[in-house]
Scaffold this motif. Structure first.
Motif, PDB file in Angstrom:
ATOM      1  N   SER A   1     -10.862  12.766  36.828  1.00 57.08           N
ATOM      2  CA  SER A   1     -12.183  12.127  36.800  1.00 57.08           C
ATOM      3  C   SER A   1     -12.293  11.053  35.722  1.00 57.08           C
ATOM      4  CB  SER A   1     -13.275  13.185  36.602  1.00 57.08           C
ATOM      5  OG  SER A   1     -13.062  13.924  35.417  1.00 57.08           O
ATOM      6  N   ASP A   2     -11.270  10.951  34.853  1.00 58.39           N
ATOM      7  CA  ASP A   2     -11.212   9.915  33.816  1.00 58.39           C
ATOM      8  C   ASP A   2     -12.367  10.030  32.821  1.00 58.39           C
ATOM      9  OD1 ASP A   2     -10.117   7.743  32.484  1.00 58.39           O
ATOM     10  OD2 ASP A   2     -11.260   6.271  33.642  1.00 58.39           O
ATOM     11  N   VAL A   3     -12.649  11.244  32.387  1.00 59.46           N
ATOM     12  CA  VAL A   3     -13.618  11.479  31.318  1.00 59.46           C
ATOM     13  C   VAL A   3     -12.981  12.417  30.307  1.00 59.46           C
ATOM     14  CG1 VAL A   3     -15.588  11.152  32.874  1.00 59.46           C
ATOM     15  CG2 VAL A   3     -14.732  13.445  32.452  1.00 59.46           C
ATOM     16  N   SER A   4     -13.629  12.591  29.172  1.00 60.63           N
ATOM     17  CA  SER A   4     -13.048  13.386  28.100  1.00 60.63           C
ATOM     18  C   SER A   4     -13.086  14.877  28.415  1.00 60.63           C
ATOM     19  CB  SER A   4     -13.801  13.129  26.794  1.00 60.63           C
ATOM     20  OG  SER A   4     -15.113  13.673  26.870  1.00 60.63           O
ATOM     21  N   LEU A   5     -12.226  15.625  27.729  1.00 62.60           N
ATOM     22  CA  LEU A   5     -12.217  17.082  27.881  1.00 62.60           C
ATOM     23  C   LEU A   5     -13.566  17.669  27.492  1.00 62.60           C
ATOM     24  CD1 LEU A   5      -8.716  17.907  26.367  1.00 62.60           C
ATOM     25  CD2 LEU A   5      -9.416  18.341  28.718  1.00 62.60           C
ATOM     26  N   GLY A   6     -14.152  17.139  26.418  1.00 64.26           N
ATOM     27  CA  GLY A   6     -15.444  17.638  25.962  1.00 64.26           C
ATOM     28  C   GLY A   6     -16.530  17.434  27.005  1.00 64.26           C
ATOM     29  N   HIS A   7     -16.502  16.286  27.656  1.00 64.91           N
ATOM     30  CA  HIS A   7     -17.535  16.012  28.653  1.00 64.91           C
ATOM     31  C   HIS A   7     -17.369  16.930  29.860  1.00 64.91           C
ATOM     32  CE1 HIS A   7     -20.773  13.227  29.847  1.00 64.91           C
ATOM     33  NE2 HIS A   7     -20.440  13.628  31.063  1.00 64.91           N
ATOM     34  N   VAL A   8     -16.134  17.150  30.285  1.00 69.41           N
ATOM     35  CA  VAL A   8     -15.900  18.075  31.396  1.00 69.41           C
ATOM     36  C   VAL A   8     -16.390  19.471  31.029  1.00 69.41           C
ATOM     37  CG1 VAL A   8     -14.132  19.242  32.764  1.00 69.41           C
ATOM     38  CG2 VAL A   8     -13.994  16.785  32.402  1.00 69.41           C
ATOM     39  N   SER A   9     -16.152  19.894  29.800  1.00 70.16           N
ATOM     40  CA  SER A   9     -16.606  21.217  29.355  1.00 70.16           C
ATOM     41  C   SER A   9     -18.123  21.316  29.404  1.00 70.16           C
ATOM     42  CB  SER A   9     -16.105  21.499  27.940  1.00 70.16           C
ATOM     43  OG  SER A   9     -14.691  21.585  27.921  1.00 70.16           O
ATOM     44  N   ASN A  10     -18.807  20.246  29.023  1.00 72.48           N
ATOM     45  CA  ASN A  10     -20.280  20.244  29.081  1.00 72.48           C
ATOM     46  C   ASN A  10     -20.772  20.349  30.521  1.00 72.48           C
ATOM     47  OD1 ASN A  10     -20.479  20.009  26.301  1.00 72.48           O
ATOM     48  ND2 ASN A  10     -20.660  17.783  26.341  1.00 72.48           N
ATOM     49  N   VAL A  11     -20.145  19.589  31.413  1.00 72.59           N
ATOM     50  CA  VAL A  11     -20.524  19.642  32.826  1.00 72.59           C
ATOM     51  C   VAL A  11     -20.254  21.030  33.387  1.00 72.59           C
ATOM     52  CG1 VAL A  11     -20.014  18.740  35.129  1.00 72.59           C
ATOM     53  CG2 VAL A  11     -20.204  17.173  33.190  1.00 72.59           C
ATOM     54  N   ARG A  12     -19.108  21.583  33.029  1.00 72.65           N
ATOM     55  CA  ARG A  12     -18.773  22.932  33.499  1.00 72.65           C
ATOM     56  C   ARG A  12     -19.845  23.934  33.073  1.00 72.65           C
ATOM     57  NH1 ARG A  12     -13.627  26.157  31.126  1.00 72.65           N
ATOM     58  NH2 ARG A  12     -14.891  25.817  29.245  1.00 72.65           N
ATOM     59  N   GLY A  13     -20.285  23.858  31.829  1.00 76.59           N
ATOM     60  CA  GLY A  13     -21.311  24.778  31.349  1.00 76.59           C
ATOM     61  C   GLY A  13     -22.605  24.660  32.137  1.00 76.59           C
TER      62      GLY A  13
END
Length: 358
Positions: free
Chosen positions: A176-188
């Motif tokens: 998705s070409d975004v940061s690991l932190g951002h993916v973690s936030n979306v996952r939450g």
């Protein structure tokens, strides 16, 4: 969600006031007592009611968060607490705001609910109270919109390509070409709303339709510059020009079909007289040349949007050789906000391409 200056006790007081206000208008009910419980209790408020001379108890759990995942866990505990009384008490869940999904969970567990914006449902014996209000607190609206902002949307579009696929965070961030932190936030956010679940294999969507419904309700068309033109090309000559100019890759001038034009190639429903595109600056220049576009004051038949967010190009699909379109998800969202005819085309596309089995 608690206000920054609101304590747990203040929230419980507001919850008690909401219950009183709800019950006081029921002629057959008299509230004998409504008070907080000691810390040793498994719930927060106990209400003693007199119903036609018979005593009934409400056990109320008050939470500062009304996300479905948190609600589900609280409902199980609340059911057990209510069952500890003889006869069983009436369980009621209370939060500052309960979404339709959270309310549905309460109904599924046969637990009453009250939120502080006015939604409520309490049913026992001969009493049935139900209220629905079309209000979302500003903080809830901001939270909901945040998950659909451009960077988050890049993650969601990847997940919705194949909802049954499980993703590791690192893989999802890369694709998705975004940061690991951002993916973690979306996952939450997805897990809290029970649109997704975390399995041994990774994150997977459990309610893709619920996610897409919420996205449609909150959707705003991509911000960018919109330009209107006129072309004399049509039929086979237009199609040939499109095959020469449409591109989605990051190393080329990007121009892709959008909205009704994308739907024509993905799930045909009905023709419209205009052609719609997303393009970057290079793609716009290429379109102007290939389609022989001219500017007009009226009667435009080509609409090009140069979006500020280029993430939607990453999700483009080649629906036919040389024909690049917005993905089915992006096309569906754009159609959904394109008026009555667009809504009909969106429904058709969803039935054809977005009827998932998870």
């Amino acid at each position: 969600m608690l206000k920054p200056t609101e304590s747990v006790n203040e929230l419980e007081n507001r919850a008690a006031d909401a219950v009183r206000a709800l019950l006081k208008n029921v002629p057959v009910i008299r509230i004998e007592k409504l008070e907080p419980t000691p810390p040793s209790y498994k719930f927060d408020l106990l209400a003693t009611l007199s119903l036609d001379g018979h005593e009934r108890l409400l056990v109320c759990e008050v939470k500062s968060v009304g996300q479905p995942r948190h609600v589900r866990a609280a409902l199980l505990e609340l059911q057990r607490a209510a069952g500890g009384f003889d006869p069983p008490a009436i369980p009621v869940f209370i939060a500052p705001y309960l979404s339709p999904e959270a309310q549905a969970l309460c109904r599924e567990f046969d637990v009453g609910f009250v939120d502080l914006v006015g939604n409520a449902r309490i049913a026992f014996d001969t009493v049935f109270i139900e209220r629905q209000v079309d209000v979302k607190p500003a903080v809830v609206q901001r939270s909901l919109k945040s998950i659909f902002k451009p960077k988050s949307a890049q993650v969601l579009r990847v997940l919705l390509r194949d909802p049954a696929r499980a993703w590791k965070v690192a893989d999802l961030a890369q694709v998705s070409d975004v940061s690991l932190g951002h993916v973690s936030n979306v996952r939450g956010e997805l897990v809290d709303r029970e649109w997704a679940e975390v399995t041994d294999d990774g994150l997977r969507l459990s309610q893709p339709d619920g996610l897409l419904d919420a996205w449609r309700e909150a959707y705003e068309a991509p911000h960018g510059e919109r330009a209107e033109f006129y072309t004399t090309l049509h039929g086979q000559s237009l199609e040939a020009a499109l095959r020469d100019v449409l591109q989605a890759g990051p190393d080329a001038a990007r121009a892709i079909l959008a909205s009704f034009s994308a739907a024509h190639w993905l799930a045909p429903y009905g023709r419209v007289p205009a052609q719609y595109f997303y393009a970057d600056a290079g793609g716009l220049a290429a379109l102007r040349t290939a389609l022989k576009l001219s500017t007009v004051r009226s009667g435009a038949n080509v609409v090009v949007t140069v979006p500020k967010d280029y993430g939607l190009f990453q999700d483009a699909v080649e629906s036919a050789p040389g024909i690049f379109c917005t993905s089915p998800v992006q096309t569906y969202l754009d159609l959904a906000v394109a008026g009555e005819r667009g809504a009909e085309a969106a429904d058709h596309l969803r039935q054809e391409l977005l009827a998932w089995r998870t």
